[in-house]
Write a protein that holds these residues in place. Structure first.
Motif, short mmCIF file in Angstrom:
data_model
loop_
_atom_site.label_atom_id
_atom_site.label_comp_id
_atom_site.label_asym_id
_atom_site.label_seq_id
_atom_site.Cartn_x
_atom_site.Cartn_y
_atom_site.Cartn_z
N LEU A 1 17.50 78.48 56.17
CA LEU A 1 18.35 78.24 55.01
C LEU A 1 17.52 78.49 53.75
N PHE A 2 18.22 78.72 52.62
CA PHE A 2 17.55 79.11 51.39
C PHE A 2 17.97 78.15 50.28
N SER A 3 17.01 77.44 49.69
CA SER A 3 17.35 76.42 48.69
C SER A 3 17.94 77.02 47.43
N ASP A 4 17.67 78.29 47.16
CA ASP A 4 18.16 78.94 45.94
C ASP A 4 19.45 79.70 46.17
N PRO B 1 18.96 55.33 52.86
CA PRO B 1 18.18 56.46 52.33
C PRO B 1 18.22 56.52 50.82
N ASP B 2 17.08 56.90 50.23
CA ASP B 2 16.98 57.04 48.77
C ASP B 2 17.30 58.44 48.30
N LEU B 3 17.14 59.41 49.16
CA LEU B 3 17.40 60.81 48.78
C LEU B 3 18.10 61.48 49.95
N ILE B 4 19.21 62.15 49.65
CA ILE B 4 19.97 62.89 50.66
C ILE B 4 20.16 64.32 50.17
N ILE B 5 19.80 65.28 51.01
CA ILE B 5 20.01 66.70 50.72
C ILE B 5 20.88 67.25 51.84
N LEU B 6 22.07 67.74 51.50
CA LEU B 6 23.08 68.16 52.47
C LEU B 6 23.39 69.64 52.32
N LYS B 7 23.50 70.36 53.46
CA LYS B 7 23.84 71.80 53.42
C LYS B 7 24.73 72.17 54.60
N LYS B 8 25.84 72.87 54.27
CA LYS B 8 26.68 73.46 55.30
C LYS B 8 25.91 74.64 55.91
N ARG B 9 25.96 74.75 57.23
CA ARG B 9 25.14 75.75 57.93
C ARG B 9 25.89 77.03 58.27
N ASN B 10 27.16 76.93 58.65
CA ASN B 10 27.84 78.10 59.24
C ASN B 10 28.69 78.90 58.25
N THR C 1 23.57 79.72 48.20
CA THR C 1 24.64 79.04 48.94
C THR C 1 24.80 79.62 50.34
N ALA C 2 24.03 80.63 50.70
CA ALA C 2 24.23 81.39 51.93
C ALA C 2 24.19 80.49 53.16
N ALA C 3 24.95 80.92 54.16
CA ALA C 3 24.90 80.25 55.45
C ALA C 3 23.56 80.55 56.13
N THR C 4 23.37 79.90 57.25
CA THR C 4 22.16 80.10 58.03
C THR C 4 21.97 81.57 58.40
N GLN C 5 20.73 82.05 58.27
CA GLN C 5 20.36 83.34 58.81
C GLN C 5 19.40 83.10 59.96
N VAL C 6 19.59 83.83 61.03
CA VAL C 6 18.79 83.63 62.23
C VAL C 6 17.90 84.83 62.46
N ASP C 7 16.59 84.55 62.55
CA ASP C 7 15.64 85.57 62.96
C ASP C 7 15.63 86.77 62.03
N SER C 8 15.81 86.53 60.74
CA SER C 8 15.82 87.64 59.79
C SER C 8 14.59 87.58 58.90
N TRP D 1 9.03 74.08 54.51
CA TRP D 1 9.63 74.74 53.34
C TRP D 1 8.60 75.75 52.85
N ILE D 2 8.96 77.05 52.93
CA ILE D 2 8.02 78.14 52.63
C ILE D 2 8.48 78.90 51.40
N LYS D 3 7.50 79.26 50.54
CA LYS D 3 7.82 80.12 49.39
C LYS D 3 6.73 81.15 49.19
N ASP D 4 7.15 82.40 49.07
CA ASP D 4 6.25 83.48 48.65
C ASP D 4 5.94 83.26 47.18
N ARG D 5 4.67 83.07 46.83
CA ARG D 5 4.26 82.77 45.46
C ARG D 5 4.12 84.03 44.62
#
Length: 772
Positions: free
Chosen positions: A508-511, A588-597, A513-520, A485-489
């Motif tokens: 994917l971007f946590s902030d 599991p105690d924590l689940i984070i789910l994201k649609k990819r496409n 709703t966008a779908a997956t971006q590849v190689d961008s 998980w990377i963030k420009d500070r």
């Protein structure tokens, strides 16, 4: 020598026998030691090394703040600034009597009461570079000039400090014998004369746990007026005996060194013991005697222990030293889930034996047994594995209760409830009055079970780097990560989440709703054995987001394994209701789910929710907890289930699943109190990474760590639901040896009455951790 009531010598973390410190000395009120040198030592070269553990940081005594070492009439001291100071509250200050006076406050607050600190002050005014003349380390971390507050100037070359270069009286624990009383414990106090040493001459990192710990002092040149105090009452000159061989013995004043009131304790940097916790807002303010006594109360107050356990058999003793008022009591409580003793009586949070003989649990009497009063000793033996608790009065068993739900699957600690009387507690750092029942242990870190993960950095780590706008390899993670998980500070670019299951270039971007971006944009090209490689994306001529030239970046890295309680699951929905396998082996105690496409929200579900099924948060949103029966629909040790609220037939998904691992990860909740003295939250480890979300109201997610903010108060925050650059959040939280504590009144961490969920990952398990 072995102190009565101390634990047996232990091996550290399964390794070879490690150096053990046998005792510490407890300071309170005007207790102190003093020594008058017969001739002046060197004032230009010396080193001071010692270990300390706070009593009550708020217990400063006017007209002077708590003093560790002083030189009479010379204003040459090591002391703490006031807990109420606007800048550097509870800061550790170093002052010399040399004119102009040198005053440095090393870093910001030192108010962790649950573990030990190591301090080294090296003075060498023969150095040509002024910054090298007076240097400070805390737990082997040198305090840079940028973190020091000065009143005066750096010492001039060859200047002599009155801390060493005089024949004035030296004192430990006070100034002039009457002011600035230190409340707490000292161990292994050393000062050299004429020679400068580094922290590595007094301590070392344990290879297994990574924790900073003492090592046997050898090869040290003490000089003529150097000394080495072990506080050993069996030594020739008692607790003030100088073990350097110089015969610079100190005189003790006010201490008791034997019997039930002894100030010689087995609470040391190598075996840390439970005490009462003044940082816990459930606890009483008036703690004394090294946080082993509650005094001067005129209203209902609680005291909770610094060590909480969820398995094993444990024993402690407590007594009233002055008569209590009716309904005072002694027992155990689930840490962090109740606000007062009424809650403890009426919920499954705890159980107590009242002074009138009634034992209460879950709002109902469990029977009436012998009452007790001043000097009666109440023994408490509790078994977290079987849910059984026994109460003793003066070694006579009163009752054994079984099926006590509060003891099972919770973090349980000692609880004292006091009204009007004075109380004392003994967790075993001095001899118990009575022998514990067979198989029951005292509450200290040596007796805590070995954590599955002894060094958190082997499964989670944070690295910082500066972008170069092109390609570079980021190292220092310590393992090959599976989730990054990377963030420009420095700039407002989206959080970028990649993993080894989807492939490093699928972002994917946590902030968003966008779908997956590849190689961008700037992207992770591959995962390496010690980190990851970055390259320029092909879609745009830019490295924005992961590698912008000159920008500061942070990367949080996880290793996927059942041992660490982390699984990455990808799947394609075959209907609007899906059950998916996972490999954790526990729910599991924590689940984070994201649609990819295609675009969709990030769904979050936590075991900390009061009702789990159907409830959710959104990682990309500020919304409060919401409920829909068609979202998160089922949880087990092998599967998780989702409904049409998140599932779309033929859509592809990724789910990040985390289960709690004792000493390494914690997923829970707390209730804010709207105060800068926020609630203490027990984790069982020293957090390296902390994610917090107000779940009962609208608020951003906040993410802090101990790498971007290297000392308390933690103030550098990033917001997972926003692309904002890093912000400075004034007085967000303290990260502590066994948990964390909000230090703000703001809604982000501590709105009064609001519920917050959190996820935390460990730097060091509490069994080994130092104070921060």
């Amino acid at each position: 020598m072995g102190v009565p009531g101390s634990a047996n010598p232990m091996l550290l973390a399964g390794g070879a026998a490690a150096y053990q410190i046998d005792q510490s000395l407890r300071f309170e009120n005007s207790d102190h030691l003093y020594w008058t040198p017969s001739s002046a030592p060197s004032g230009t070269k010396w080193t001071i090394s010692f270990w300390f553990k706070w009593g009550n940081p708020d217990g400063s005594t006017p007209p002077h703040w708590p003093v560790l070492l002083s030189t009479d009439n010379q204003f040459s001291e090591i002391y703490f600034t006031s807990s109420a100071a606007t800048s550097y509250p509870n800061g550790l200050a170093f002052s010399t009597g040399t004119l102009p006076q040198i005053l440095s406050v090393a870093g910001t607050p030192r108010r962790d009461v649950s573990a030990w600190y190591h301090v080294v002050w090296a003075w060498d005014t023969t150095q040509s570079v002024s910054a090298n003349r007076s240097r400070y380390w805390i737990n082997n971390r040198e305090i840079p000039l940028s973190e020091q507050l000065y009143n005066g100037a750096q010492p001039s070359q060859n200047a002599s400090s009155n801390t060493m270069g005089s024949t004035y009286i030296r004192r430990l624990g006070t100034r002039n014998g009457t002011q600035g009383s230190f409340s707490g414990y000292l161990a292994e106090f050393v000062q050299t004369d004429g020679t400068v040493y580094d922290p590595t001459d007094f301590g070392e990192y344990d290879e297994i746990s990574g924790a900073w710990r003492p090592k046997e002092i050898s090869g040290i040149t003490f000089g003529t007026r150097g000394y080495y105090l072990k506080f050993d009452p069996a030594a020739t000159n008692g607790i003030g005996h100088d073990h350097s061989g110089n015969g610079n013995n100190w005189t003790a004043s006010g201490f008791t060194t034997s019997g039930t009131g002894t100030d010689v304790m087995s609470d040391t940097p190598t075996t840390n013991w439970c005490t009462l916790n003044p940082l816990d807002t459930h606890a009483v303010a008036a703690l004394t005697d090294g946080n082993l006594a509650i005094t001067g109360q005129s209203a209902s107050k609680n005291g909770l222990g610094t060590i909480a356990v969820n398995n094993g058999k444990w024993y402690y003793e407590a007594q009233y030293t002055t008569a209590p008022s009716t309904n005072s009591g002694i027992g155990v409580a689930t840490i962090g889930t109740w606000s007062n003793m009424s809650d403890m009586d009426s919920t499954p949070s705890g159980i107590r034996y009242r002074d009138n003989g009634v034992i209460y649990q879950n709002g109902a009497s469990q029977g009436t047994f012998a009452s007790y009063t001043t000097n009666d000793i109440i023994g408490v033996a509790f078994d977290c594995d079987t849910g059984q608790i026994s109460f003793y009065k003066n070694n006579t068993l009163q009752t054994t209760l079984t099926g006590v739900t509060a003891l099972q699957n919770n973090s349980i600690t000692a609880c004292l409830y006091n009204y009007a009387g004075n109380m004392a507690v003994n967790f075993g750092q001095r001899a118990f009055a009575y022998t514990p029942p067979t198989g029951f242990k005292a509450l200290n870190t040596a007796n805590l079970p070995e954590p599955t993960i002894k060094k958190g950095g082997e499964y989670f780590n944070t690295v910082l780097y500066t972008g170069n706008g092109g390609t570079q390899t980021i190292s220092g993670v310590g393992f090959q990560p599976d989730f990054v998980w990377i963030k420009d500070r420095s700039s407002a670019f989206s959080h970028r989440l990649v993993d080894a299951v989807r492939g490093s270039t699928e972002v994917l971007f946590s902030d968003s709703t966008a779908a997956t971006q590849v190689d961008s944009y700037g992207t992770v090209d591959s995962f390496t054995s010690d980190g990851f490689a970055l390259r320029l994306g092909t879609n745009v001529v830019s490295a924005d987001g992961a590698n912008r030239n000159g920008d500061a970046h942070v990367a949080w890295n996880w290793k996927e394994s059942a041992t660490a309680g982390f699984d990455i699951v990808t799947f394609t929905a075959t209907s609007t209701s899906m059950t998916v396998n996972h490999s954790l082996g526990v729910t599991p105690d924590l689940i984070i789910l994201k649609k990819r496409n295609s675009a969709d929200d990030w769904g979050v579900n936590s075991s900390a929710f009061s009702t789990r099924t159907g409830n959710y948060l959104l990682l990309n949103s500020t919304q409060a907890i919401a409920s829909s029966a068609t979202t998160f629909t089922g949880f087990s040790s092998t599967t998780v289930s989702f409904g049409s609220g998140f599932m779309t037939n033929t859509a592809t998904y990724v789910a990040y699943l985390f289960s709690e691992v004792a000493g390494y990860s914690k997923f829970g909740s707390y209730t804010g109190n709207g105060s800068t003295d926020g609630p203490f939250v027990f984790c069982g480890f020293r957090p390296r990474w902390l994610l917090v979300k107000r779940s009962s109201g609208i608020a951003n997610w906040y993410l802090v760590d101990s790498v971007r903010s290297t000392y308390n108060v933690i103030d550098k925050a990033l917001i997972p639901d926003l692309s904002n650059e890093e912000e400075t959040y004034s007085n967000a939280v303290d990260l502590l040896s066994n948990g964390f504590k909000p230090r703000t009144t703001g809604a982000a961490f501590n709105a009064s009455g609001s519920t917050y969920i959190f996820a935390a990952f460990s730097e060091t398990a509490f069994k080994y951790s130092n104070a921060r």
